[in-house]
Design an enzyme around this catalytic site. Structure first.
Site, mmCIF file in Angstrom:
data_model
loop_
_atom_site.group_PDB
_atom_site.id
_atom_site.type_symbol
_atom_site.label_atom_id
_atom_site.label_comp_id
_atom_site.label_asym_id
_atom_site.label_seq_id
_atom_site.Cartn_x
_atom_site.Cartn_y
_atom_site.Cartn_z
ATOM 1 N N GLU A 45 -3.338 -7.257 -7.234
ATOM 2 C CA GLU A 45 -1.926 -7.984 -7.374
ATOM 3 C C GLU A 45 -1.852 -9.152 -6.367
ATOM 4 O OE1 GLU A 45 0.283 -3.348 -7.470
ATOM 5 O OE2 GLU A 45 0.382 -4.821 -5.702
ATOM 6 N N GLU A 52 7.133 4.413 -15.588
ATOM 7 C CA GLU A 52 7.810 5.899 -16.319
ATOM 8 C C GLU A 52 6.365 6.835 -16.890
ATOM 9 O OE1 GLU A 52 10.493 4.440 -19.294
ATOM 10 O OE2 GLU A 52 11.865 3.346 -17.872
ATOM 11 N N ALA A 106 0.917 -1.210 0.059
ATOM 12 C CA ALA A 106 -0.041 -0.038 0.114
ATOM 13 C C ALA A 106 0.677 1.326 0.020
ATOM 14 C CB ALA A 106 -0.925 0.037 1.144
#
Length: 247
Positions: free
Chosen positions: A181, A145, A115
Site C-alpha cells: 500500500e 465485503e 497494520a
C-alpha cells in the site's frame, strides 16, 4: 430572498388550500385562485420561460380557461420533480465528467493504511472520529465485503482515495500488504506531484522512520502520542477542505 425552490414549494403549498374556480359560483369566491394564478405568472416571468413547460404555462396563463388552475398545478408539480432545472435555478452547478476520466475521480476522501495489530489501540478509534465528520473512508474492516477479492479491492482503494493516512508502527514494518500500500501511494504521489500521504508515527521515533522509510521521513508526520483521534480527524478535515478549495 427565498430561493427558486422555496418559492415553487410555496406556490404548490398554497394551491392545496384553494378551491379550483370551476367549482365555485361567485367572482368573490374565485379571488384566491385568481391571486394565486397572478403570482404564478410573476413566477413564470422570473424563472420558467426557459423550461420545457414554459410555453405551455404561458398559453394557460394567457387564456385562463375553466381548467387553468388545475393545469398550472400539474405543470408546477412536474417542474418540482425536474431536479436538474431546480438545481440550476438554485445556483447549484453540476460538472459533467467525461467517461474516460471517470476512473480518475476520487471515490474516498481517505484510505487508512495500517497494520492489523494497531486496530485496537488506535485505528478503530481514528476511523470512528473521521466517520463522525462525514469523511468517506476506505477502511478494510468496513470496506471489504463477503466474497470480495480483497487484494483487488485494496489496490482499487489505493487508486480511488484523495489522501492516505499511513499509520506507521513497528507492526507496519516488513508486512507484505502494508508495504505494498505504501509503495502504491508513494508512486502516486511522485507521479502526480500532489500531497497524498499523511503519515502518523505510532510508538516509533523519527529515527526509526528515517532508517526504514527514508522517502517518507521527508514528509511532515504527526505523533499519535501528541494528538487524540478527534484532533487527528480535525487535522485531516482541514487538509481535505484545502484540497476542495484549491480544486
Amino acid at each position: 430572498m427565498a430561493t427558486f425552490e422555496e418559492q415553487l414549494d410555496s406556490l404548490l403549498e398554497r394551491a392545496k388550500s384553494i378551491v379550483p374556480p370551476n367549482k365555485l359560483k361567485t367572482a368573490a369566491e374565485k379571488q384566491p385562485a385568481d391571486k394565486w394564478m397572478n403570482d404564478v405568472e410573476i413566477f413564470y416571468n422570473n424563472y420558467l420561460k426557459d423550461h420545457t413547460l414554459g410555453r405551455r404555462i404561458n398559453t394557460i396563463l394567457f387564456h385562463r380557461s375553466t381548467g387553468a388552475f388545475e393545469e398550472l398545478v400539474s405543470c408546477l408539480e412536474s417542474i418540482r420533480e425536474d431536479d436538474a432545472f431546480v438545481n440550476e435555478k438554485n445556483g447549484v452547478s453540476t460538472v459533467n465528467i467525461p467517461k474516460y476520466r471517470a476512473k480518475d475521480v476520487p471515490e474516498y476522501d481517505v484510505f487508512i493504511s495500517h497494520a492489523s495489530k494497531d486496530k485496537a489501540d488506535l485505528v478503530e478509534e481514528l476511523y470512528q472520529s473521521l466517520n463522525k465528520l462525514g469523511v468517506v473512508i476506505f477502511y478494510d474492516k468496513e470496506s471489504l465485503e463477503w466474497g470480495d477479492h480483497w487484494k483487488d479491492r485494496i489496490l482499487n482503494g489505493t487508486k480511488k482515495a484523495e489522501f492516505a493516512i499511513i499509520v506507521i508502527s513497528e507492526n507496519f514494518f516488513d508486512r507484505e500488504w502494508t508495504e505494498r500500500e505504501l509503495s502504491e501511494f508513494l508512486n502516486r504521489q511522485n507521479r502526480n506531484g500532489q500531497k497524498l500521504i499523511l503519515p502518523i508515527l505510532h510508538n516509533i521515533t523519527v529515527s526509526q522512520l528515517q532508517e526504514k522509510y527514508p522517502s517518507v521521513a521527508d514528509l511532515q508526520a504527526i505523533d499519535s502520542s501528541k494528538y487524540n483521534c478527534d484532533q487527528i480527524a480535525l487535522l485531516f478535515a482541514r487538509q481535505l477542505i484545502k484540497r476542495l478549495k484549491s480544486d
